[in-house]
Design a protein around this motif. Structure first.
Motif, short mmCIF file in Angstrom:
data_model
loop_
_atom_site.label_atom_id
_atom_site.label_comp_id
_atom_site.label_asym_id
_atom_site.label_seq_id
_atom_site.Cartn_x
_atom_site.Cartn_y
_atom_site.Cartn_z
N LEU A 1 0.83 -1.26 0.00
CA LEU A 1 0.07 -0.08 -0.10
C LEU A 1 1.05 1.37 0.20
O LEU A 1 0.66 2.16 -0.62
CB LEU A 1 -0.78 0.21 1.24
CG LEU A 1 -1.97 -1.04 1.21
CD1 LEU A 1 -2.92 -1.15 2.51
CD2 LEU A 1 -3.11 -0.72 0.18
N SER A 2 1.93 1.33 0.72
CA SER A 2 2.61 2.50 1.22
C SER A 2 4.24 1.94 0.94
O SER A 2 4.84 1.51 1.82
CB SER A 2 2.52 3.36 2.28
OG SER A 2 3.45 4.33 2.55
N HIS A 3 4.86 2.60 -0.15
CA HIS A 3 6.35 2.19 -0.46
C HIS A 3 7.20 3.37 -0.45
O HIS A 3 7.61 4.10 -1.50
CB HIS A 3 6.28 1.54 -1.91
CG HIS A 3 7.80 0.70 -1.93
ND1 HIS A 3 7.85 -0.57 -2.38
CD2 HIS A 3 9.15 1.12 -2.00
CE1 HIS A 3 9.21 -0.87 -2.14
NE2 HIS A 3 10.01 0.35 -1.98
N ASN A 4 6.84 3.97 0.71
CA ASN A 4 7.89 5.33 1.03
C ASN A 4 7.52 6.48 0.26
O ASN A 4 8.30 7.61 0.14
CB ASN A 4 9.31 5.19 0.89
CG ASN A 4 9.92 3.75 1.50
OD1 ASN A 4 8.99 3.09 2.15
ND2 ASN A 4 10.86 3.59 1.44
N ASP A 5 6.04 6.55 -0.42
CA ASP A 5 5.75 7.78 -1.18
C ASP A 5 4.82 8.40 -0.90
O ASP A 5 3.48 8.41 -1.54
CB ASP A 5 5.89 7.24 -2.72
CG ASP A 5 4.78 6.09 -2.86
OD1 ASP A 5 4.05 5.71 -2.04
OD2 ASP A 5 4.54 5.78 -4.15
N ALA B 1 -5.61 -0.58 9.49
CA ALA B 1 -5.82 -1.15 8.36
C ALA B 1 -5.74 -2.60 8.35
O ALA B 1 -6.94 -3.08 7.67
CB ALA B 1 -4.80 -0.78 7.22
N SER B 2 -5.50 -3.11 9.03
CA SER B 2 -5.54 -4.71 9.46
C SER B 2 -6.74 -5.01 10.04
O SER B 2 -7.57 -5.89 9.36
CB SER B 2 -4.28 -5.29 10.22
OG SER B 2 -4.54 -6.72 10.36
N ARG B 3 -7.30 -4.23 11.08
CA ARG B 3 -8.45 -4.54 11.56
C ARG B 3 -9.68 -4.24 10.47
O ARG B 3 -10.68 -5.17 10.49
CB ARG B 3 -8.87 -3.71 12.68
CG ARG B 3 -10.06 -3.83 13.64
CD ARG B 3 -10.00 -3.02 14.67
NE ARG B 3 -9.87 -1.50 14.65
CZ ARG B 3 -9.86 -0.81 15.51
NH1 ARG B 3 -9.94 -1.07 16.99
NH2 ARG B 3 -9.61 0.44 15.18
N LEU B 4 -9.48 -3.22 9.91
CA LEU B 4 -10.42 -2.92 8.75
C LEU B 4 -10.65 -4.00 7.71
O LEU B 4 -11.66 -4.47 7.47
CB LEU B 4 -9.92 -1.42 7.99
CG LEU B 4 -10.65 -1.20 6.70
CD1 LEU B 4 -12.37 -0.83 7.26
CD2 LEU B 4 -10.16 -0.04 6.04
N SER C 1 -5.82 4.39 6.75
CA SER C 1 -6.91 3.54 6.99
C SER C 1 -7.97 3.79 5.74
O SER C 1 -8.38 2.75 5.05
CB SER C 1 -7.43 3.43 8.04
OG SER C 1 -6.82 3.10 9.14
N ALA C 2 -8.11 5.05 5.49
CA ALA C 2 -9.20 5.57 4.50
C ALA C 2 -8.51 5.09 3.12
O ALA C 2 -9.30 4.66 2.10
CB ALA C 2 -9.54 6.85 4.49
N PHE C 3 -7.33 5.15 2.87
CA PHE C 3 -6.54 5.00 1.81
C PHE C 3 -6.63 3.44 1.24
O PHE C 3 -7.06 2.86 0.22
CB PHE C 3 -5.42 5.68 1.56
CG PHE C 3 -4.19 4.86 0.45
CD1 PHE C 3 -4.42 4.98 -0.88
CD2 PHE C 3 -3.03 4.08 1.16
CE1 PHE C 3 -3.63 4.36 -1.81
CE2 PHE C 3 -2.24 3.59 0.02
CZ PHE C 3 -2.69 3.76 -1.25
N ALA C 4 -6.38 2.71 2.59
CA ALA C 4 -6.44 1.09 2.43
C ALA C 4 -7.94 0.77 2.13
O ALA C 4 -7.90 -0.17 1.43
CB ALA C 4 -6.01 0.71 3.63
N ASP C 5 -8.72 1.35 2.86
CA ASP C 5 -10.17 1.09 2.46
C ASP C 5 -10.42 1.06 0.90
O ASP C 5 -10.97 0.24 0.41
CB ASP C 5 -11.11 1.81 3.21
CG ASP C 5 -12.58 1.54 3.30
OD1 ASP C 5 -12.71 0.33 3.12
OD2 ASP C 5 -13.52 2.25 3.91
N VAL C 6 -10.13 2.12 0.35
CA VAL C 6 -10.27 2.33 -1.20
C VAL C 6 -9.78 1.04 -1.83
O VAL C 6 -10.25 0.38 -2.67
CB VAL C 6 -9.64 3.64 -1.77
CG1 VAL C 6 -9.77 3.71 -3.35
CG2 VAL C 6 -10.61 4.62 -1.11
#
Length: 498
Positions: free
Chosen positions: A138-142, A237-240, A164-169
């Motif tokens: 999801l996020s590689h340092n950017d 994000a994991s819980r979501l 978490s909102a980004f992960a949800d998308v």
């Protein structure tokens, strides 16, 4: 291109036919073990100013100097179909890539960019159409620069909700196809290098600790605060995912850890104690919270109030939030005891001097596969032997050197053998991803790249050309390889297993 690939196949079958000289082949790995390769969005995609994408903190860093930038990079945004075809012809089981947060959600939160969304759907569909399993980071340092500007990015608790909102998308839009999610790439290295040393974005540090002239930051506190927020964002994000998506999508979510293998510089008791302390600081910083719900005792004792603490609820949330562990490993390093009594930043808190092993430098790595075995054994012994995917492992070479990269073949051959040894010794390692599939835009040293495929960055078309390592890896994956002779591996030191 088809003629080139036909020649590759013929050449590979002639040069690499038979079993490995070391006596192992792909068939010796357990059923279901996956082999892949990897890239990251910022280093591969390019199209930095196209279709609604906004700057990331990496864009800001590279544009702050007069050197090269990643505005075009490998132009993967436009050439992804060609690249997937190369992956398919190589025989990859899986491919690891990252989602560019500022391409998908340009402001960091709120409105989703439809063109960014369509790109990732098309790329993922292309992978699946060719039988390649996508493993998504999801996020590689950017991080979006917008969030860095607004509240300091990972240094502020607000990032947890935004991540978490980004992960949800991502889960909602891609989760019916993507079954393996890594939340945040190498948080321990990002916290150290980005918030203490200042050498990667967002380049925070404070004198006298940074290796560059930082204009903002606090090396005494920000490494610990930023990593703490990364752990909480991962856990959120994991819980979501587990509560909202897992039962329908049947996927898995995990976190990565950058893992040097650390060995004493000498056989002295002081260096051995310092090495264990360094393991707790570097590996335990991430792994202890994920598996035990709290930081190592030695960190709490030395860092004191500068180390954030978990509430009981946060501890429960973080513990067991990672269904697998992504390991990123390149080389071992030595630790020597430091007698400094000052504890003012992460490095001085650790009280250990980091010394390169052998002739290893940032750009040139010795072949030391026992280091990877050491990491996997340490995880098995100390953290309950969780499922592990090696998500990055590779060797750099001068970008302008020969396509005949036998040194990279030597490295890969030895490290894959080390993985097999670890599996045979009971490690739950389930996959190996070589870094990187092609030459990428590199930040630490642009002259040294890791690719199986050479990318001509002077060519507007960014032509890809296979190196010897691409031929070797493809032949290994297809079970037709034979190792080149005269490859040597540095032996393990007598105290490497400590």
């Amino acid at each position: 291109m088809e003629q080139i690939l036909s020649l590759i196949t013929i050449f590979a079958s002639l040069v690499f036919s038979g079993r490995c000289s070391d006596g192992y082949s792909r068939n010796d790995f357990p059923e279901g073990f996956v082999f892949g390769s990897a890239i990251s969005a910022f280093q591969w995609e390019g199209a930095a100013n196209e279709d609604g994408r906004t700057p990331s903190i990496y864009d800001t860093l590279v544009h702050s100097s007069s050197g090269p930038n990643a505005d075009i990079a490998c132009d993967g945004y436009h050439k992804y179909k060609e690249d997937v075809r190369l992956m398919y012809d190589m025989g990859l089981d899986a491919f690891r890539f990252s989602i560019s947060w500022p391409r998908l959600i340009p402001n960091g939160r709120g409105v989703v960019n439809p063109k960014g969304l369509q790109f990732y759907k098309s790329f993922i569909d292309e992978l699946k159409r060719h039988g390649i399993e996508p493993h998504v980071t999801l996020s590689h340092n950017d991080l979006p620069q917008a969030l860095e500007d607004e509240y300091g990015g990972w240094t502020d608790h607000k990032i947890i909700d935004d991540f978490s909102a980004f992960a949800d998308v991502c889960f909602r839009e891609f989760g019916n196809v993507v079954k393996f999610w890594s939340t945040i790439n190498e948080p321990n290295m990002l916290a150290l290098a980005g918030y203490d040393l200042g050498i990667v974005p967002p380049a925070h540090c404070s004198p006298p600790f940074g290796l560059v002239n930082c204009s903002r930051g606090n090396s005494s506190t920000e490494p610990y605060i930023s990593l703490h927020n990364m752990l909480l964002a991962h856990a959120s994000a994991s819980r979501l995912y587990k509560t909202k998506y897992k039962n329908k999508q049947n996927g898995y979510i995990g976190m990565t850890c950058f893992a040097f293998w650390l060995v004493p510089n000498t056989s002295s008791e002081e260096d051995q104690i310092a090495t264990q302390r360094a393991k707790d600081f570097f590996l335990g910083w991430v792994l202890h919270p994920l598996f035990f719900g709290d930081y190592p005792d030695v960190m709490k004792r030395i860092v004191g109030k500068r180390l954030p603490s978990f509430t009981e609820e946060e501890s429960r949330l973080v513990k067991d939030s990672s269904e697998f562990l992504g390991v990123i490993h390149y080389t071992p390093t030595c630790i020597a005891h430091s007698s400094s009594s000052l504890h003012e930043d992460y490095i001085s808190d650790m009280s250990g001097l980091i010394i390169p092993y052998g002739n290893t430098t940032l750009a040139k790595l010795d072949v030391l596969p026992w280091g990877l075995e050491g990491v996997l054994e340490y995880i098995k012994q100390n953290y309950g032997n969780p499922p592990v995917y090696i998500l990055e492992n590779g060797r750099p070479s001068n970008h302008d050197s020969s396509l005949n990269d036998v040194g990279r073949v030597e490295y890969l051959r030895a490290y894959i053998a080390a993985v097999l040894n670890a599996v045979r010794n009971g490690s739950e390692t389930r996959g190996y991803f070589q870094w990187s599939f092609m030459d990428l835009f590199e930040v630490i040293d642009i002259n040294y790249t890791y690719g199986l495929y050479y990318v001509n960055f002077s060519d507007p078309e960014r032509e890809r050309s296979p190196k010897t390592s691409a031929l070797w890896y493809s032949a290994f994956l297809k079970g037709t390889q034979q190792e080149p002779k005269n490859l040597s591996v540095s032996p393990s030191p007598g105290f490497a297993s400590q």
